[in-house]
Write a protein that holds these residues in place. Structure first.
Motif, PDB file in Angstrom:
ATOM      1  N   UNK A  29     -14.155  -9.412   7.109  1.00  0.00           N
ATOM      2  CA  UNK A  29     -13.118  -9.790   8.069  1.00  0.00           C
ATOM      3  C   UNK A  29     -13.733 -10.012   9.451  1.00  0.00           C
ATOM      4  N   UNK A  30     -14.672  -9.136   9.817  1.00  0.00           N
ATOM      5  CA  UNK A  30     -15.350  -9.290  11.112  1.00  0.00           C
ATOM      6  C   UNK A  30     -16.102 -10.613  11.171  1.00  0.00           C
ATOM      7  N   UNK A  52       0.728   4.426  -2.400  1.00  0.00           N
ATOM      8  CA  UNK A  52       0.672   5.806  -1.894  1.00  0.00           C
ATOM      9  C   UNK A  52       1.630   6.696  -2.684  1.00  0.00           C
ATOM     10  N   UNK A  97     -19.923  11.304  -7.238  1.00  0.00           N
ATOM     11  CA  UNK A  97     -20.359  11.043  -5.857  1.00  0.00           C
ATOM     12  C   UNK A  97     -20.825   9.595  -5.718  1.00  0.00           C
ATOM     13  N   UNK A 130     -15.509  -0.856   0.713  1.00  0.00           N
ATOM     14  CA  UNK A 130     -14.608  -0.905   1.876  1.00  0.00           C
ATOM     15  C   UNK A 130     -15.337  -1.499   3.070  1.00  0.00           C
ATOM     16  N   UNK A 131     -16.612  -1.092   3.217  1.00  0.00           N
ATOM     17  CA  UNK A 131     -17.422  -1.599   4.331  1.00  0.00           C
ATOM     18  C   UNK A 131     -17.598  -3.109   4.226  1.00  0.00           C
ATOM     19  N   UNK A 161     -20.902  15.651 -11.232  1.00  0.00           N
ATOM     20  CA  UNK A 161     -20.723  15.452  -9.785  1.00  0.00           C
ATOM     21  C   UNK A 161     -21.515  14.245  -9.282  1.00  0.00           C
ATOM     22  N   UNK A 178     -17.896   7.348  -5.514  1.00  0.00           N
ATOM     23  CA  UNK A 178     -17.266   7.439  -4.190  1.00  0.00           C
ATOM     24  C   UNK A 178     -18.031   6.593  -3.184  1.00  0.00           C
ATOM     25  N   UNK A 179     -19.359   6.673  -3.238  1.00  0.00           N
ATOM     26  CA  UNK A 179     -20.177   5.899  -2.301  1.00  0.00           C
ATOM     27  C   UNK A 179     -20.016   4.403  -2.557  1.00  0.00           C
ATOM     28  N   UNK A 212     -14.459  -4.905   5.259  1.00  0.00           N
ATOM     29  CA  UNK A 212     -14.277  -4.827   6.714  1.00  0.00           C
ATOM     30  C   UNK A 212     -15.248  -5.764   7.429  1.00  0.00           C
ATOM     31  N   UNK A 213     -16.496  -5.787   6.959  1.00  0.00           N
ATOM     32  CA  UNK A 213     -17.500  -6.676   7.557  1.00  0.00           C
ATOM     33  C   UNK A 213     -17.132  -8.138   7.316  1.00  0.00           C
ATOM     34  N   UNK A 226     -16.749   3.441  -0.962  1.00  0.00           N
ATOM     35  CA  UNK A 226     -16.862   3.399   0.500  1.00  0.00           C
ATOM     36  C   UNK A 226     -17.625   2.155   0.934  1.00  0.00           C
ATOM     37  N   UNK A 227     -18.687   1.815   0.179  1.00  0.00           N
ATOM     38  CA  UNK A 227     -19.481   0.648   0.534  1.00  0.00           C
ATOM     39  C   UNK A 227     -18.688  -0.639   0.349  1.00  0.00           C
ATOM     40  N   UNK A 244       0.823  -1.214   0.000  1.00  0.00           N
ATOM     41  CA  UNK A 244       0.000   0.000   0.000  1.00  0.00           C
ATOM     42  C   UNK A 244       0.859   1.266   0.000  1.00  0.00           C
ATOM     43  N   UNK A 264      -0.997  12.974  -7.789  1.00  0.00           N
ATOM     44  CA  UNK A 264      -1.669  14.089  -7.112  1.00  0.00           C
ATOM     45  C   UNK A 264      -0.743  15.310  -7.033  1.00  0.00           C
TER      46      UNK A 264
END
Lengths: 151, 100
Positions: free
Chosen positions: A82-83, A31, A65, A75-76, A61, A68-69, A79-80, A72-73, A27, A38
């Motif tokens: 792994x949980x 970066x 947007x 990513x969620x 836009x 982006x959502x 993460x879930x 993010x979802x 990662x 960037x």
């Protein structure tokens, strides 16, 4: 005989911290890769403040947007996943990973529509419409295609 | 070291599905703020606000989604060094750009 079994068990090497560290090292290279892009964007944004603003305003836009959502979802869901694995729920974990793949596909479809709209307006690398725009906007769209494409 | 590891395991178990959902909701909320702010012209503050929100969002993602908050300190050291390296590259480039 018994001793040998114990010996073999010791041979199985497992290093979770090391594995995670390897992931993070990867990662960090990402970066630097995107950081460099960037940096180019930041410098040219400074050089062509007005034209970058005009070109950025022409972007959709809502599609941005939405993407982006989606990111993010996804990513969620990872993460879930792994949980779920930590709680021993393997099937839920796998399902969440599959859902992540579906979201990745949705992201690509979304990007396809976004780029198609831009190309329809004659804005694609090397196009006549783009080349007739001011320098700053050519740079903006060049960076737009490179950065979103690489991503 | 063993105790430390056990404590880590315990903390990891404490992150439930609901925490992740909560983080996700706040990330989406921050995104909508960014989009709204991009629509109205706040002049010099636009970039500042966008960067501030981005910093909060990335800290949420890195700490919670990517578990850095519950990792060994060495991970935080690595992350800090790589972030600082990028910052130095940015500062040096802008010095070159402004005083050329």
């Amino acid at each position: 005989m018994n001793n040998q079994t114990v010996h073999i068990e010791h041979e199985v090497h497992r290093d979770d911290v090391g594995a995670r560290m390897g992931m993070w090292l990867f990662l960090f290279t990402e970066l630097l890769l995107f950081g460099g892009l960037f940096l180019v964007y930041a410098v040219y944004r400074h050089e062509y403040v007005e034209q970058f603003r005009v070109a950025a305003m022409a972007l959709n836009t809502t599609v941005g947007a939405l993407n982006t959502i989606i990111l993010l979802t996804s990513s969620l869901t990872v993460a879930l996943s792994i949980a779920a694995l930590q709680k021993g729920n393997k099937s839920l974990s796998v399902m969440l990973l599959l859902l992540t793949d579906v979201l990745a596909l949705a992201f690509m479809v979304n990007k396809y529509f976004e780029w198609t709209a831009k190309i329809h307006h004659g804005i694609y690398p090397g196009s006549e419409t783009l080349m007739n725009l001011p320098d700053g906007q050519i740079l903006f769209y060049g960076l737009y295609y490179i950065m979103t494409g690489l991503h | 070291m063993k105790d430390n590891e056990a404590a880590h395991k315990e903390e990891e178990h404490n992150i439930g599905y609901s925490t992740y959902l909560l983080v996700w909701i706040s990330l989406v909320a921050f995104t909508s703020v960014t989009v709204t702010v991009a629509g109205i012209n706040l002049g010099d503050y636009t970039l500042f606000i966008a960067m501030l929100i981005a910093a909060v969002k990335s800290s949420l993602v890195i700490n919670i989604f990517m578990h850095v908050k519950f990792e060994d300190p060495i991970f935080k050291v690595f992350l800090t060094i790589s972030g600082f390296t990028l910052l130095v590259i940015f500062i040096l480039t802008f010095f070159d750009y402004f005083y050329r």
